[in-house]
Design an enzyme around this catalytic site. Sequence first.
Site, PDB file in Angstrom:
ATOM      1  N   TYR A  44     -13.844 -13.744   7.998  1.00 21.57           N
ATOM      2  CA  TYR A  44     -14.512 -12.506   7.595  1.00 21.57           C
ATOM      3  C   TYR A  44     -15.210 -12.675   6.253  1.00 21.57           C
ATOM      4  O   TYR A  44     -14.638 -13.154   5.275  1.00 21.57           O
ATOM      5  CB  TYR A  44     -13.500 -11.355   7.497  1.00 21.57           C
ATOM      6  CG  TYR A  44     -14.103 -10.079   6.947  1.00 21.57           C
ATOM      7  CD1 TYR A  44     -14.940  -9.295   7.731  1.00 21.57           C
ATOM      8  CD2 TYR A  44     -13.867  -9.684   5.635  1.00 21.57           C
ATOM      9  CE1 TYR A  44     -15.509  -8.138   7.228  1.00 21.57           C
ATOM     10  CE2 TYR A  44     -14.427  -8.530   5.124  1.00 21.57           C
ATOM     11  CZ  TYR A  44     -15.255  -7.752   5.925  1.00 21.57           C
ATOM     12  OH  TYR A  44     -15.832  -6.625   5.420  1.00 21.57           O
ATOM     13  N   HIS A  95     -25.726  -2.393  -0.108  1.00 25.83           N
ATOM     14  CA  HIS A  95     -24.601  -1.624  -0.637  1.00 25.83           C
ATOM     15  C   HIS A  95     -24.936  -0.942  -1.967  1.00 25.83           C
ATOM     16  O   HIS A  95     -24.179  -0.067  -2.411  1.00 25.83           O
ATOM     17  CB  HIS A  95     -23.373  -2.520  -0.806  1.00 25.83           C
ATOM     18  CG  HIS A  95     -22.676  -2.811   0.492  1.00 25.83           C
ATOM     19  ND1 HIS A  95     -23.332  -3.331   1.594  1.00 25.83           N
ATOM     20  CD2 HIS A  95     -21.378  -2.655   0.882  1.00 25.83           C
ATOM     21  CE1 HIS A  95     -22.471  -3.486   2.584  1.00 25.83           C
ATOM     22  NE2 HIS A  95     -21.286  -3.071   2.186  1.00 25.83           N
ATOM     23  N   ASN A 109     -16.047  -6.183  -3.863  1.00 25.66           N
ATOM     24  CA  ASN A 109     -14.874  -5.700  -3.139  1.00 25.66           C
ATOM     25  C   ASN A 109     -13.684  -5.609  -4.089  1.00 25.66           C
ATOM     26  O   ASN A 109     -13.102  -6.611  -4.457  1.00 25.66           O
ATOM     27  CB  ASN A 109     -14.559  -6.664  -1.985  1.00 25.66           C
ATOM     28  CG  ASN A 109     -13.994  -5.935  -0.786  1.00 25.66           C
ATOM     29  OD1 ASN A 109     -13.239  -4.990  -0.930  1.00 25.66           O
ATOM     30  ND2 ASN A 109     -14.372  -6.377   0.392  1.00 25.66           N
ATOM     31  N   TYR A 114       6.257  31.949 -24.397  1.00 18.72           N
ATOM     32  CA  TYR A 114       6.350  30.633 -23.770  1.00 18.72           C
ATOM     33  C   TYR A 114       5.305  29.657 -24.290  1.00 18.72           C
ATOM     34  O   TYR A 114       5.567  28.467 -24.469  1.00 18.72           O
ATOM     35  CB  TYR A 114       6.183  30.754 -22.251  1.00 18.72           C
ATOM     36  CG  TYR A 114       7.372  31.303 -21.509  1.00 18.72           C
ATOM     37  CD1 TYR A 114       8.489  31.796 -22.177  1.00 18.72           C
ATOM     38  CD2 TYR A 114       7.382  31.319 -20.123  1.00 18.72           C
ATOM     39  CE1 TYR A 114       9.576  32.300 -21.489  1.00 18.72           C
ATOM     40  CE2 TYR A 114       8.462  31.821 -19.414  1.00 18.72           C
ATOM     41  CZ  TYR A 114       9.560  32.312 -20.099  1.00 18.72           C
ATOM     42  OH  TYR A 114      10.625  32.797 -19.403  1.00 18.72           O
ATOM     43  N   ARG A 129       6.880  28.495 -27.580  1.00 18.68           N
ATOM     44  CA  ARG A 129       8.211  27.893 -27.507  1.00 18.68           C
ATOM     45  C   ARG A 129       8.282  26.717 -26.536  1.00 18.68           C
ATOM     46  O   ARG A 129       9.051  25.768 -26.733  1.00 18.68           O
ATOM     47  CB  ARG A 129       9.202  28.991 -27.091  1.00 18.68           C
ATOM     48  CG  ARG A 129      10.621  28.562 -26.956  1.00 18.68           C
ATOM     49  CD  ARG A 129      11.581  29.743 -26.869  1.00 18.68           C
ATOM     50  NE  ARG A 129      11.049  30.924 -26.229  1.00 18.68           N
ATOM     51  CZ  ARG A 129      11.569  31.489 -25.135  1.00 18.68           C
ATOM     52  NH1 ARG A 129      12.609  30.953 -24.539  1.00 18.68           N
ATOM     53  NH2 ARG A 129      11.049  32.592 -24.644  1.00 18.68           N
ATOM     54  N   PHE A 169      -7.771  -3.660  -1.648  1.00 17.02           N
ATOM     55  CA  PHE A 169      -8.895  -2.956  -2.273  1.00 17.02           C
ATOM     56  C   PHE A 169      -8.751  -1.436  -2.180  1.00 17.02           C
ATOM     57  O   PHE A 169      -9.513  -0.698  -2.800  1.00 17.02           O
ATOM     58  CB  PHE A 169     -10.202  -3.344  -1.587  1.00 17.02           C
ATOM     59  CG  PHE A 169     -10.121  -3.244  -0.082  1.00 17.02           C
ATOM     60  CD1 PHE A 169     -10.079  -2.013   0.553  1.00 17.02           C
ATOM     61  CD2 PHE A 169     -10.058  -4.384   0.701  1.00 17.02           C
ATOM     62  CE1 PHE A 169      -9.973  -1.903   1.921  1.00 17.02           C
ATOM     63  CE2 PHE A 169      -9.961  -4.287   2.086  1.00 17.02           C
ATOM     64  CZ  PHE A 169      -9.920  -3.049   2.696  1.00 17.02           C
ATOM     65  N   GLU A 208     -13.569   1.699   8.622  1.00 15.72           N
ATOM     66  CA  GLU A 208     -12.975   2.163   7.362  1.00 15.72           C
ATOM     67  C   GLU A 208     -12.656   3.650   7.532  1.00 15.72           C
ATOM     68  O   GLU A 208     -13.377   4.529   7.064  1.00 15.72           O
ATOM     69  CB  GLU A 208     -13.937   1.889   6.216  1.00 15.72           C
ATOM     70  CG  GLU A 208     -14.190   0.390   6.072  1.00 15.72           C
ATOM     71  CD  GLU A 208     -15.351   0.034   5.160  1.00 15.72           C
ATOM     72  OE1 GLU A 208     -15.916   0.947   4.527  1.00 15.72           O
ATOM     73  OE2 GLU A 208     -15.694  -1.159   5.085  1.00 15.72           O
TER      74      GLU A 208
END
Length: 512
Positions: free
Chosen positions: A54, A84, A197, A283, A286, A331, A417
């Site tokens: 791959y 990309h 990646n 509150y 405190r 990844f 994906e």
Amino acid sequence: MSTVHIKPVPVTPAEVIAVARESARVAIDPEAREAMARSRAFIDDIEREGRPVYGVSTGFGALANTFVAPERRAELQHALIRSHAAGVGDPMPKEVVRAMMLLRLRSLALGRSGVRPEVADALAALLNADVTPWVPRHGSLGASGDLAPLAHCAMVLLGEGWVLADDGSRSEAAPVLDAAGLSPITLSSKEGLALINGTDGMLGMLLLAVADLRHLLVMADVCAALSNEAMLGSDRPFQPELHEIRPQPGQALSAANIHLMLQDSEVMDSHRNDLAHAVQDAYSMRCAPQVAGAARDVLAYAETTAARELLSVVDNPVVLADGRVESTGNFHGAPLGYAADFLAIAAADVGSISERRVDRLLDVTRNRGLPAFLSPDPGVNSGLMIAQYTAAGVVAENRRLAAPASVDSVPTSGMQEDHVSMGWAAGCKLRTVLDNLGTLLAVELLSSVQGLQLRQPLIPSPAARAAIAAVAPIAGKPGPDQFLAPVIEQVRHLVQGPALRAEIEAAVGPLR
């Protein structure tokens, strides 16, 4: 830190900050070159043998089963980068891009990505020449890591894409490289994939955020102490023995800070034995250490997560020491996305309780003798009324941004994906939350300082005197209304910077 040495071991958070924010140089040590050369030799063996692997001899994502002929594999890597680099939106800040580039460089130097040392050299050269790629905000889903942002960085290595200018504009990469004396590189098999990646963008933002929030939580303690003092609150809830019986570590640190800063104060002494004084404060006064302390504990979790990620190999596929090239899911940004979301939730709540103290300081029915909205002449003057409006609006935005990004997922790449982390989005919104927290603490600091000025002639604590000395040149004393926007902006820079903390520590001792 003038030079960060890149070795086949992780970099430290301090080194990331130095390169991202202080323009430290990088130098690749010989052992890192040897580690990269060893891993590259395994990729060259695969190329010679013609085995299907791959990203080396196949396409990507849903195209993983598409074989690519040897003569087109370099073309494959260049095509990968161009396709990309598909982000949109405003550019990411320079510090984020530089952190991301350094983290990608350290990832390559670990010797598990199968790239030639020349690729790492090219990344180092960009950093050292102060050439920052123009990386748009939108595009990463946090799996397979930060593909689009890293691709925009890689485009500049090819002499393509855009470079970020100091004013936020962009220039074509090729002439900028030429002016810097740099040359584009040509990628070989696996190298384009190795450049994009991984979780480097998410991790870079998380490391920067951890550093920022660590400082802001100390400043939240400063503001809480000053507000308690200005409102004639009690220092008794911050005694250490009360926090030993609930052993939450962050709470104890925050309470210790506040208790330390409330000592040696005529303002506190003025009501210590007053029977009319409230037995219990509200509150927001405190419980300040319970809230800021819980945020400190979330910060500790995020620091641990980031430290583990700095030890991690997040490329895909990875080249193992025995020469195997294996696909992995390292990844995926879930650990970083969760940490960023948790930090956003914690920081939003610290800002929320800060705004409640501001509201109390300005309310004549609750601020124990101070004038309405801290104006000596209320009616004609509105004092800090609208500063609290601003704080309320920022709190509302932070509550929206505290909604977690990491529970979302949009399937991509033909369902290959099919679950993504949204860790990049979590990091981006965390940066906005922290910037907003700086604004909220600035409004509280301004309000508490003016409240203490109105308590004169009582002398406040040494910590408060240091704060007044820092804020008064910006805001003056309570009086006629003034243009507040630039005052708030300057006080915000004071909160976010190191000077005020240093002055307070010089007066009272170290804050933790």
